[in-house]
Enzyme design. Structure first.
Site, mmCIF file in Angstrom:
data_model
loop_
_atom_site.group_PDB
_atom_site.id
_atom_site.type_symbol
_atom_site.label_atom_id
_atom_site.label_comp_id
_atom_site.label_asym_id
_atom_site.label_seq_id
_atom_site.Cartn_x
_atom_site.Cartn_y
_atom_site.Cartn_z
ATOM 1 N N TYR A 31 0.842 -1.203 0.000
ATOM 2 C CA TYR A 31 0.000 0.000 0.000
ATOM 3 C C TYR A 31 0.880 1.258 0.000
ATOM 4 C CZ TYR A 31 -3.126 3.662 1.598
ATOM 5 O OH TYR A 31 -3.801 4.847 1.706
ATOM 6 N N GLU B 287 -11.345 4.764 4.867
ATOM 7 C CA GLU B 287 -10.837 5.625 5.947
ATOM 8 C C GLU B 287 -11.908 5.814 7.020
ATOM 9 O OE1 GLU B 287 -7.816 6.524 6.504
ATOM 10 O OE2 GLU B 287 -6.822 6.434 4.566
ATOM 11 N N TRP C 25 -5.204 1.135 10.424
ATOM 12 C CA TRP C 25 -5.331 1.071 8.968
ATOM 13 C C TRP C 25 -5.059 -0.351 8.494
ATOM 14 C CZ3 TRP C 25 -7.886 3.031 5.346
ATOM 15 C CH2 TRP C 25 -7.514 2.926 4.015
#
Length: 185
Positions: free
Chosen positions: A15, A37, A45
């Site tokens: 990512y 998000e 995350w």
């Protein structure tokens, strides 16, 4: 060159290398990042990234029109049948926010146009030396958060919005020595 130190797993490294702080003006991708998000609120995350494929499947690749048309029954099915975060409000926020994105698209031509207008079309490229220097929120994320909340968006607090702006490349917060920083690519 020294990379950012926050990616702690292979998934996070991918990512970091391929998406984080990379300019992306595709509304479907932007909507996906906004939704993910928002799902992260109060979590890590990495937890969300591990569930990303399930989210993509459940929310039809974050097709904005399809997400806007989800019924209450379909949202409940997503909550119970998919490997997503089970918070009812976060799941319902995808539909709510998709409807609002459609309004923004009609008014501004695209969600990207709306968001990039906050920075006059130019990314904010920071020059941090350590990941500990990176703020959790800024005046920009506070303003955009307030504006999105006024419109009716859910799960768009200033910290979430700051992470969101990083995720779509409006803000580049790679440390200056990272090979993925805008100046080094």
């Amino acid at each position: 060159m020294t990379e950012c130190t926050w990616p702690s797993s292979d998934l996070m490294k991918v990512y970091h290398e391929k998406e984080w702080c990379r300019i992306n003006k595709d509304d479907q991708y932007i909507f996906e990042m906004l939704s993910l998000e928002g799902a992260q609120a109060g979590l890590s995350w990495e937890t969300v990234i591990q569930k990303r494929h399930a989210y993509q499947e459940a929310f039809k690749q974050f097709d904005i029109e399809k997400c806007a048309q989800l019924t209450d029954d379909e949202l409940e099915e997503i909550r119970t049948e998919y490997n997503v975060i089970k918070h009812k409000g976060k799941i319902k926020s995808v539909r709510n926010n998709a409807l609002l994105v459609q309004n923004i698209q009609q008014q501004y031509g695209s969600l990207a146009n709306f968001l990039w207008s906050y920075v006059e079309g130019k990314p904010i490229i920071n020059e941090w030396h350590n990941t500990t220097d990176i703020p959790a929120e800024t005046e920009l994320s506070i303003k955009l958060s307030k504006d999105l909340k006024k419109i009716g968006f859910n799960f768009v607090g200033p910290k979430i919005v700051y992470s969101f702006l990083q995720s779509i490349g409006i803000i580049d917060d790679h440390i200056i020595t990272c090979p993925y920083h805008s100046y080094n690519r």
